[in-house]
Write a protein that holds these residues in place. Structure first.
Motif, PDB file in Angstrom:
ATOM      1  N   ALA B 343     -20.754 -87.361  19.860  1.00 48.69           N
ATOM      2  CA  ALA B 343     -22.047 -87.614  19.238  1.00 48.69           C
ATOM      3  C   ALA B 343     -23.121 -87.670  20.308  1.00 48.69           C
ATOM      4  N   GLY B 344     -24.124 -86.833  20.178  1.00 45.57           N
ATOM      5  CA  GLY B 344     -25.262 -86.888  21.102  1.00 45.57           C
ATOM      6  C   GLY B 344     -26.030 -88.176  20.882  1.00 45.57           C
ATOM      7  N   ASP B 345     -26.733 -88.636  21.915  1.00 48.19           N
ATOM      8  CA  ASP B 345     -27.395 -89.938  21.809  1.00 48.19           C
ATOM      9  C   ASP B 345     -28.810 -89.848  21.264  1.00 48.19           C
ATOM     10  N   ARG B 346     -29.107 -88.783  20.500  1.00 52.48           N
ATOM     11  CA  ARG B 346     -30.384 -88.733  19.808  1.00 52.48           C
ATOM     12  C   ARG B 346     -30.197 -88.679  18.294  1.00 52.48           C
ATOM     13  N   ILE B 347     -28.940 -88.681  17.847  1.00 54.16           N
ATOM     14  CA  ILE B 347     -28.746 -88.657  16.398  1.00 54.16           C
ATOM     15  C   ILE B 347     -28.967 -90.070  15.860  1.00 54.16           C
ATOM     16  N   ALA B 348     -29.230 -90.150  14.567  1.00 54.95           N
ATOM     17  CA  ALA B 348     -29.570 -91.443  13.977  1.00 54.95           C
ATOM     18  C   ALA B 348     -28.343 -92.341  13.875  1.00 54.95           C
ATOM     19  N   ASN B 349     -28.595 -93.638  13.751  1.00 58.26           N
ATOM     20  CA  ASN B 349     -27.496 -94.594  13.600  1.00 58.26           C
ATOM     21  C   ASN B 349     -26.620 -94.235  12.415  1.00 58.26           C
ATOM     22  N   GLU B 350     -27.229 -93.835  11.322  1.00 59.13           N
ATOM     23  CA  GLU B 350     -26.488 -93.544  10.093  1.00 59.13           C
ATOM     24  C   GLU B 350     -25.548 -92.350  10.305  1.00 59.13           C
ATOM     25  N   ASP B 351     -26.020 -91.344  11.041  1.00 59.45           N
ATOM     26  CA  ASP B 351     -25.179 -90.178  11.337  1.00 59.45           C
ATOM     27  C   ASP B 351     -23.977 -90.605  12.174  1.00 59.45           C
ATOM     28  N   ALA B 352     -24.281 -91.380  13.223  1.00 57.73           N
ATOM     29  CA  ALA B 352     -23.224 -91.781  14.143  1.00 57.73           C
ATOM     30  C   ALA B 352     -22.193 -92.650  13.434  1.00 57.73           C
ATOM     31  N   TYR B 353     -22.685 -93.519  12.553  1.00 57.61           N
ATOM     32  CA  TYR B 353     -21.794 -94.420  11.841  1.00 57.61           C
ATOM     33  C   TYR B 353     -20.814 -93.642  10.964  1.00 57.61           C
ATOM     34  N   LEU B 354     -21.341 -92.672  10.223  1.00 56.74           N
ATOM     35  CA  LEU B 354     -20.456 -91.887   9.353  1.00 56.74           C
ATOM     36  C   LEU B 354     -19.507 -91.026  10.172  1.00 56.74           C
ATOM     37  N   PHE B 355     -20.012 -90.484  11.257  1.00 52.43           N
ATOM     38  CA  PHE B 355     -19.191 -89.623  12.114  1.00 52.43           C
ATOM     39  C   PHE B 355     -17.999 -90.425  12.655  1.00 52.43           C
ATOM     40  N   ALA B 356     -18.315 -91.622  13.176  1.00 53.79           N
ATOM     41  CA  ALA B 356     -17.241 -92.468  13.693  1.00 53.79           C
ATOM     42  C   ALA B 356     -16.271 -92.823  12.580  1.00 53.79           C
ATOM     43  N   GLY B 357     -16.829 -93.104  11.382  1.00 60.21           N
ATOM     44  CA  GLY B 357     -15.980 -93.461  10.249  1.00 60.21           C
ATOM     45  C   GLY B 357     -15.051 -92.324   9.875  1.00 60.21           C
ATOM     46  N   LEU B 358     -15.564 -91.125   9.891  1.00 56.37           N
ATOM     47  CA  LEU B 358     -14.748 -89.957   9.555  1.00 56.37           C
ATOM     48  C   LEU B 358     -13.589 -89.826  10.546  1.00 56.37           C
ATOM     49  N   LEU B 359     -13.905 -89.957  11.825  1.00 56.10           N
ATOM     50  CA  LEU B 359     -12.868 -89.755  12.832  1.00 56.10           C
ATOM     51  C   LEU B 359     -11.842 -90.876  12.821  1.00 56.10           C
ATOM     52  N   ARG B 360     -12.297 -92.065  12.465  1.00 56.56           N
ATOM     53  CA  ARG B 360     -11.400 -93.207  12.479  1.00 56.56           C
ATOM     54  C   ARG B 360     -10.522 -93.262  11.229  1.00 56.56           C
ATOM     55  N   THR B 361     -11.119 -92.950  10.068  1.00 60.38           N
ATOM     56  CA  THR B 361     -10.391 -93.228   8.820  1.00 60.38           C
ATOM     57  C   THR B 361     -10.048 -91.984   8.013  1.00 60.38           C
ATOM     58  N   VAL B 362     -10.721 -90.887   8.222  1.00 58.18           N
ATOM     59  CA  VAL B 362     -10.485 -89.718   7.369  1.00 58.18           C
ATOM     60  C   VAL B 362      -9.683 -88.640   8.108  1.00 58.18           C
ATOM     61  N   ALA B 363     -10.128 -88.345   9.333  1.00 58.95           N
ATOM     62  CA  ALA B 363      -9.443 -87.276  10.065  1.00 58.95           C
ATOM     63  C   ALA B 363      -8.048 -87.753  10.478  1.00 58.95           C
ATOM     64  N   SER B 364      -7.246 -86.823  10.956  1.00 57.33           N
ATOM     65  CA  SER B 364      -5.855 -87.158  11.286  1.00 57.33           C
ATOM     66  C   SER B 364      -5.780 -88.140  12.433  1.00 57.33           C
ATOM     67  N   LYS B 365      -4.645 -88.784  12.504  1.00 57.88           N
ATOM     68  CA  LYS B 365      -4.372 -89.720  13.585  1.00 57.88           C
ATOM     69  C   LYS B 365      -4.579 -89.040  14.935  1.00 57.88           C
ATOM     70  N   GLY B 366      -5.086 -89.804  15.868  1.00 64.53           N
ATOM     71  CA  GLY B 366      -5.319 -89.218  17.189  1.00 64.53           C
ATOM     72  C   GLY B 366      -6.724 -88.713  17.354  1.00 64.53           C
ATOM     73  N   SER B 367      -7.527 -88.777  16.277  1.00 66.16           N
ATOM     74  CA  SER B 367      -8.917 -88.362  16.402  1.00 66.16           C
ATOM     75  C   SER B 367      -9.657 -89.374  17.269  1.00 66.16           C
ATOM     76  N   LEU B 368     -10.756 -88.926  17.842  1.00 68.24           N
ATOM     77  CA  LEU B 368     -11.397 -89.693  18.897  1.00 68.24           C
ATOM     78  C   LEU B 368     -12.898 -89.481  18.834  1.00 68.24           C
ATOM     79  N   ILE B 369     -13.674 -90.544  19.077  1.00 70.15           N
ATOM     80  CA  ILE B 369     -15.115 -90.314  19.170  1.00 70.15           C
ATOM     81  C   ILE B 369     -15.639 -90.663  20.550  1.00 70.15           C
ATOM     82  N   SER B 370     -16.493 -89.771  21.060  1.00 68.04           N
ATOM     83  CA  SER B 370     -17.123 -89.963  22.368  1.00 68.04           C
ATOM     84  C   SER B 370     -18.625 -89.821  22.200  1.00 68.04           C
ATOM     85  N   MET B 371     -19.298 -90.051  23.293  1.00 66.47           N
ATOM     86  CA  MET B 371     -20.752 -89.967  23.245  1.00 66.47           C
ATOM     87  C   MET B 371     -21.243 -89.052  24.356  1.00 66.47           C
ATOM     88  N   ALA B 372     -22.341 -88.377  24.095  1.00 65.29           N
ATOM     89  CA  ALA B 372     -22.949 -87.550  25.134  1.00 65.29           C
ATOM     90  C   ALA B 372     -24.376 -88.033  25.347  1.00 65.29           C
TER      91      ALA B 372
END
Ligand SMILES: Cc1cc2nc3c(=O)[nH]c(=O)nc-3n(C[C@H](O)[C@H](O)[C@H](O)COP(=O)(O)O)c2cc1C
Ligand code: SF4
Ligand code: SF4
Ligand code: SF4
Ligand code: FES
Lengths: 446, 749
Positions: B343-372
């Motif tokens: 996630a780039g550090d200019r996206i909105a909080n709401e975008d980042a929150y959903l993105f992290a949620g997707l990677l944590r709870t929806v995508a397959s195990k082993g998914s990971l979120i980083s920041m740029a």
């Protein structure tokens, strides 16, 4: 007054030389002060003498010195030698012909207020007089009267000369300080006053050259001696600069209040061809013009004020009946337009506008309404300007219209229809827009 | 309060703090005294003479030193013989002021008439027309007719470039010196001055390059006439055609409040941002913006914005496609596989929150979120723990306080913080300590400077931490500003730990007006970190999804890459799927500034092509991976954020949209007072508490022993305001200012 107090060059030949000056009581006050007086005693004598500033405002010098806040150092003494008022040439004579008295005055003042640096600010045109003054300063250093540990005491003082760059406003004390600091010469907001925060925001005494030239004789001879000259409220002697339509223009030193304007003109050889006086400018262009009816006014601060003008720097310009008042008023307004620093709206725009109206009248395009408009412009400026220059600029307009309105009306009628006559060349030289073809109109940048 | 002064203005009593001038005192009771040269944020000069009023003080009996009372028992007022400038006259006890007498009204008319004698009156073609103090005050107080003959009017140059960003019209200038004072006193860039005198007095720039300042645009807001205009906006639109939408700047950690002025363009048929204006927030940017924030907006309507999803076809080229096809392709390729999201550090909080949620709870195990950029990942948690206290107010920093600035160029990294913290030092007397490997503008104001070799910031901090903590114990408040520039990942964490330990050990952790202030690279670094708890970037991945990353070095290699962005970046060219996102101007959301203030931005422009908000795209993918999400808008997402992200507990759109009167009162009808800055109608935002302020907080044990760092001889980038990038490149007015970051190579120790 049998001998001059200030213009001693008229009594003692070559007094500009250190040896001659010293042989005639020169630096005796300085030796006396350093040898036997505390700084506050020097200040006390000057306070008691009632010496008033000679730069224009007439404020008591010793009182001004006592305003310096205690315990704030360094302090500075700044000497105002801008002498830019039209018809003023007294400081010029002092620094060129009696420079050591000026220097001694600066020294005593610096000692009185415990300053160890003094600056003498001279108008840029005083290039040659500045050299004379510098020579005298160098002599004083060489004689151990200036510099480190003067005359074996712990007191040290340096004096520097600074030349201005040709702006009338730099005679106004706060604009002078800005200029001395290397900035654009515009007046400062007050308070703080220079006594509290002046040069480089440090406590500063500013006095006129002539004011300080009074200090050595006062310290040497005492306050009571000084007060034998002049009046109760205007003690001492004063140099009167006389110019204009007189036979012997020049500096005349008189006890304040001892003579009338009429007598002063007589001393100056009377008017050219003995013509009748029409108007008197007691303080160059900066104070209201007085009509001939004021000729018997006494020459002191209070009397001239009571007559409706100001003594100011006492630079009397005498106009006789050959002088066209409208022309003279225009010249004065042009001066102020040229010298306005531009900082505040009424002066910057008012002088510019008023000159345009004068140009219109003088070029033969004026109307009676224009005379009223001039009054309106001046009244619009009056009491609204940032500094006194803008207020001064209203004087030639309001006083000439007040005393000579019929002449204005006659001028407008006689020159009706574009007959600029004798004024044409002058207007063109001044870039007045009313007589120039449209395409050549540019704002003047002299 | 002891230091309140009582006075009456036109008979109305008012009590104001000692030192207030009459203009500001009158403003408190709704009496707008006209001004030109006075500006509440600038030094008073009293030169325009517009504010003249009658002033009187209670008459004193010189003998008894008692106030003389009249027959009515009220103090007798001694009126000053001349009118006084209200802007330079401080109030005093018992003062009486009259602002509506014939004398005062006549003076206003006189001053306006004087100003107008030289004024070109080209309002119909003047950019200030419609929001011009001179125009407005002339209508209110001026003469109805001109007595000045036209052929005698003062003429002067009308298009003087003072630099490439600001133009001067000399005829319109009323010599108020606001621009000079702003540049001298607030920006400390001595680039403007008066030249000549009298009616010839004019503004000139003598600097080389001319008008060289990061803050030049502000002078056009405070100029009371149309004398100063920006190269960006001049002759582009009339003020009354513009719509204003509250928004935020995303280009640095300050989070300046903006108003986007937009207009419907007939030639393109769409809305455009015509100019960016400051929106008052005394806690964030006061009324200022830097020139980057003001002029960088052109990317929002750049012709090369991504407007359609792109898919790589069988032949290997990216071709325009539809959302349905693009989303389906992503689902097909990622179902059952771990995804690495960055996630780039200019996206909105709401975008980042959903993105992290997707990677944590929806995508397959082993998914990971980083920041740029990756660097901030290593210290954003420390900034959250030890950041400035909740009630911090930079305007309160002053005598007794210490600002420690380590390893950053404050003016380049956070220009408006430079303006504000500089004031804390130079006018309010805070002590500044600067430590850096090179000299920056802040060094001018430092009471103490420390230097170290390039690349040694972390070592310097770990060696000095204990001593500094001891020395700074006596400070009233301690603000520690630092940057990650020119450090390695381990170096930056070490630096942040050392600085946090200074706070803890000097007793300033968890206090207001104290704490860490990170100079993050962008506007929502803190927010994205808060939403995601980012992990370091892996080297490889099975699928990579980049949202708003722009240009990034070292992106993990993967057989399947999704790039979601505004432009066809270099990364997008290599992607398998490219998704067009909406810019901040085309949607709603929140950002969290570097000092943890959560603020809202609003939609100012319609969507560009088929581009969609990041949160919507994330949700559509999540649905296709099996989630049952149904978020309708960012407000709904934010409500969830406040329930799930502990730091955001208690925050809501309603709370952060709250506004109230801010002093000085600007942005109202009296434009002559504050300038064209906008009143804040979009919300003042709220800062959430630092962890260290919470009762159950325990300082991390590791703080006691900051790790030693080895200095690696790698290239280090010095951060610059006008650093080249995807967004600034699309702003023609800034083109000449773009710099390539200075890369420096430190010596190995
Ligand atoms: C526009 C203007 C011009 C002035 N020019 C001079 C000047 O040339 N020389 C001078 O001594 N004082 C001049 N003054 C007066 C000074 O401001 C100041 O009052 C004076 O130097 C104080 O010294 P004094 O108390 O010894 O007179 C001027 C004042 C104004 C307002
Ligand atoms: S009155 Fe105003 S413009 Fe005139 S010289 Fe004084 S400050 Fe300058
Ligand atoms: S350019 Fe504008 S702000 Fe600057 S002095 Fe002129 S009118 Fe004032
Ligand atoms: S200081 Fe930062 S947030 Fe403010 S306008 Fe500039 S880049 Fe944007
Ligand atoms: S003089 Fe007061 S606003 Fe200009």
């Amino acid at each position: 007054m049998d001998k001059h107090v200030l213009l001693r060059d008229l009594d003692v030949p070559n007094i500009r030389e250190l040896a001659v000056y010293e042989a005639n009581e020169g630096y005796a006050a300085w030796r006396k002060a350093l040898g036997s007086m505390k700084p506050e005693q020097v200040m006390g004598v000057v306070k008691d003498s009632g010496l008033r500033g000679r730069g224009g405002a007439g404020f008591p010098a010793g009182v001004k010195w006592s305003f310096l806040p205690k315990d704030v150092f360094p302090r500075y003494v700044v000497v105002n030698g801008d002498e830019s008022e039209a018809g003023t040439f007294k400081d010029h004579e002092l620094i060129e012909f009696n420079p050591h008295q000026v220097i001694e005055g600066v020294m005593l003042t610096s000692y009185a207020v415990l300053a160890s640096t003094a600056y003498i600010y001279l108008r840029g045109e005083f290039y040659a007089p500045a050299k004379m003054l510098q020579k005298a300063i160098d002599e004083a250093y060489a004689a151990g009267l200036l510099g480190r540990n003067i005359l074996g005491t712990s007191y040290s003082l340096d004096i520097y000369i600074h030349l201005g760059a040709g702006a009338y406003i730099c005679g106004e004390e706060t604009a002078l300080l800005e200029s001395l600091e290397g900035k654009l010469g515009q007046p400062r907001l007050r308070p703080p006053f220079p006594a509290a925060q002046g040069l480089y925001a440090k406590p500063t005494v500013i006095n006129n050259i002539e004011t300080l030239a009074n200090v050595p004789p006062i310290v040497l001879n005492g306050a009571a001696w000084y007060r034998q000259f002049g009046t109760e409220k205007s003690p001492g002697t004063k140099i009167f600069c006389v110019s204009g339509r007189v036979n012997k223009p020049g500096n005349y030193e008189l006890s304040l209040g001892s003579h009338t304007i009429r007598e002063l003109i007589e001393m100056a050889g009377g008017t050219i061809d003995g013509r009748p006086v029409k108007g008197i400018l007691p303080a160059g262009e900066s104070a209201p013009m007085l009509p001939a009816s004021a000729l018997d006014t006494k020459l002191d601060y209070e009397s001239v004020q009571a007559a409706g003008s100001m003594l100011g720097s006492a630079s009397f310009i005498i106009l006789d009946d050959t002088v066209d008042v409208v022309w003279a008023a225009r010249k004065m307004v042009r001066f102020f337009k040229h010298e306005s620093c531009g900082k505040c709206t009424p002066c910057r725009e008012g002088t510019y506008w008023a000159l345009r109206v004068y140009d219109k009248i003088v070029s033969g395009n004026g109307s009676l309404q224009d005379i009223d408009q001039l009054s309106d412009i001046a009244n619009g400026m009056l009491n609204k300007c940032f500094c006194l220059l803008g207020e001064f600029a209203t004087s030639p307009i309001l006083s000439t219209i007040k005393h000579f309105r019929p002449e204005y009306e006659q001028f407008v009628r006689e020159h009706q229809g574009g007959r600029a006559d004798g004024y044409r060349d002058e207007l063109i030289r001044d870039h007045a827009v009313h007589v120039l073809p449209e395409e050549s109109i540019t704002d003047e940048r002299p | 309060m002891a230091d309140l002064v009582n006075l009456t203005i036109d008979g109305v009593p008012v009590a104001v703090p000692k030192g207030t001038n009459i203009v500001d005192a009158a403003k408190r009771i709704g009496n707008d005294i006209p001004v030109f040269c006075y500006h509440p944020k600038l030094r008073q000069v009293g030169m325009c003479r517009m504010c003249l009023v009658e002033v009187g003080t209670p008459r004193m009996d010189p003998a008894t030193k008692q106030i003389v009372k009249g027959e009515d028992g009220k103090p007798v007022i001694a009126w000053m013989p001349k009118l006084q400038t209200a802007c330079t006259t401080p109030v005093s006890e018992g003062m009486a002021v009259r602002t509506q007498t014939p004398q005062v009204l006549a003076a206003r008319k006189d001053i306006l008439e004087f100003l107008l004698t030289s004024h070109p009156l080209d309002c119909p073609i003047c950019d200030k027309g419609g929001e011009c103090p001179l125009q407005n005050l002339t209508l209110a107080h001026g003469p109805g007719m001109s007595r000045f003959e036209y052929e005698a009017k003062h003429h002067d140059e009308k298009h003087v470039p003072l630099g490439d960003l600001i133009y001067l019209d000399r005829e319109r200038c009323i010599q108020c010196s606001r621009c000079i004072r702003f540049q001298d006193d607030l920006a400390d860039d001595h680039v403007l001055q008066f030249h000549e005198r009298g009616r010839n007095m004019e503004i000139v720039t003598l600097s080389d390059p001319p008008f060289n300042s990061f803050f030049s645009g502000n002078t056009t807001d405070i100029c009371p006439v149309g004398a100063l205009t920006t190269a960006d906006f001049r002759f582009k639109a009339r003020a009354w055609e513009l719509q204003g939408t509250p928004s935020l700047c995303t280009h640095c950690p300050v989070g300046c409040n903006l108003t986007l002025n937009t207009r419907l363009e007939t030639h393109t048929g769409g809305y455009e941002v015509k100019r960016v204006m400051p929106r008052q927030n005394e806690q964030v940017n006061e009324i200022w913006l830097c020139d980057k924030g003001r002029f960088v907006h052109h990317f929002t309507r750049a012709a090369d914005r991504l407007t359609h999803p792109l898919l790589r076809n069988a032949g290997g080229t990216l071709v325009e496609s539809t959302w349905e096809a693009a989303l389906q392709r992503i689902a097909d390729r990622t179902l059952g596989k771990p995804i690495t999201g960055i996630a780039g550090d200019r996206i909105a909080n709401e975008d980042a929150y959903l993105f992290a949620g997707l990677l944590r709870t929806v995508a397959s195990k082993g998914s990971l979120i980083s920041m740029a950029p990756a660097m901030a990942t290593y210290y954003a948690d420390l900034a959250r723990a030890y950041g400035v206290g909740k009630d911090t107010d930079f305007n309160q920093l002053g005598k007794g306080d210490v600002i420690l600035l380590v390893n950053g160029d404050l003016e380049e990294a956070a220009p408006v913080w430079f303006l504000r913290l500089r004031q804390a030092v130079v006018t309010r007397g805070a002590r500044l300590i600067v430590a850096n490997d090179h000299t920056t503008k802040m060094h001018r104001y430092a009471g103490q400077t420390e230097s170290y070799q390039l690349g040694n910031a972390a070592n310097w901090a770990s060696t000095r931490a204990a001593v500094l903590a001891e020395e700074l114990k006596g400070a009233r408040h301690l603000l520690i500003v630092f940057s990650d520039e020119k450090l390695s990942t381990s170096g930056v964490r070490s630096l942040a730990i050392s600085l946090a330990s200074v706070l803890v050990q000097s007793g300033h952790a968890g206090k207001s007006n104290s704490g860490l202030l990170p100079l993050y690279p962008h506007g929502n670094t803190q927010g994205v970190s808060d939403m995601t708890s980012p992990q370091p970037w892996p080297d490889r991945a099975e699928a990579v999804w980049l949202i708003g990353v722009g240009e990034g070095e070292g992106v993990p290699q993967a057989p399947f890459t999704i790039v979601q962005d505004l432009f066809q970046t270099r990364l997008a060219e290599q992607a398998d799927v490219v998704l067009p996102a909406l810019s901040f101007a085309e949607r709603e959301g929140t950002f969290t500034s570097g000092d943890r203030r959560v603020q809202r931005f609003y939609q100012a422009l319609p969507a560009m092509g088929q581009a969609m908000p990041d949160w919507w795209i994330v949700q559509e993918v999540a649905k296709r991976l099996g989630a049952t999400w149904n978020y309708q808008n960012t407000a709904q997402i934010f409500t969830e954020i406040s329930q799930h992200i502990p730091a955001y507990a208690g925050l809501s759109y309603e709370a952060i949209s709250h506004t109230e009167d801010q002093w000085p009162l600007v942005g109202r009808g009296d434009l002559y007072y504050g300038g064209t800055v906008y009143d804040n109608t979009g919300g003042l935002g709220l800062r959430y508490p630092a962890d260290a302020e919470r009762a159950d907080f325990h300082a991390d044990v590791h703080l006691d022993t900051p790790p030693e760092v080895t200095i690696e001889a790698v290239q280090r980038v010095r951060r610059r305001l006008y650093e080249d990038g995807e967004l600034i490149r699309r702003s023609k007015v800034l083109a000449a200012h773009i710099v390539n970051s200075v890369t420096e190579v430190p010596q190995a120790a």
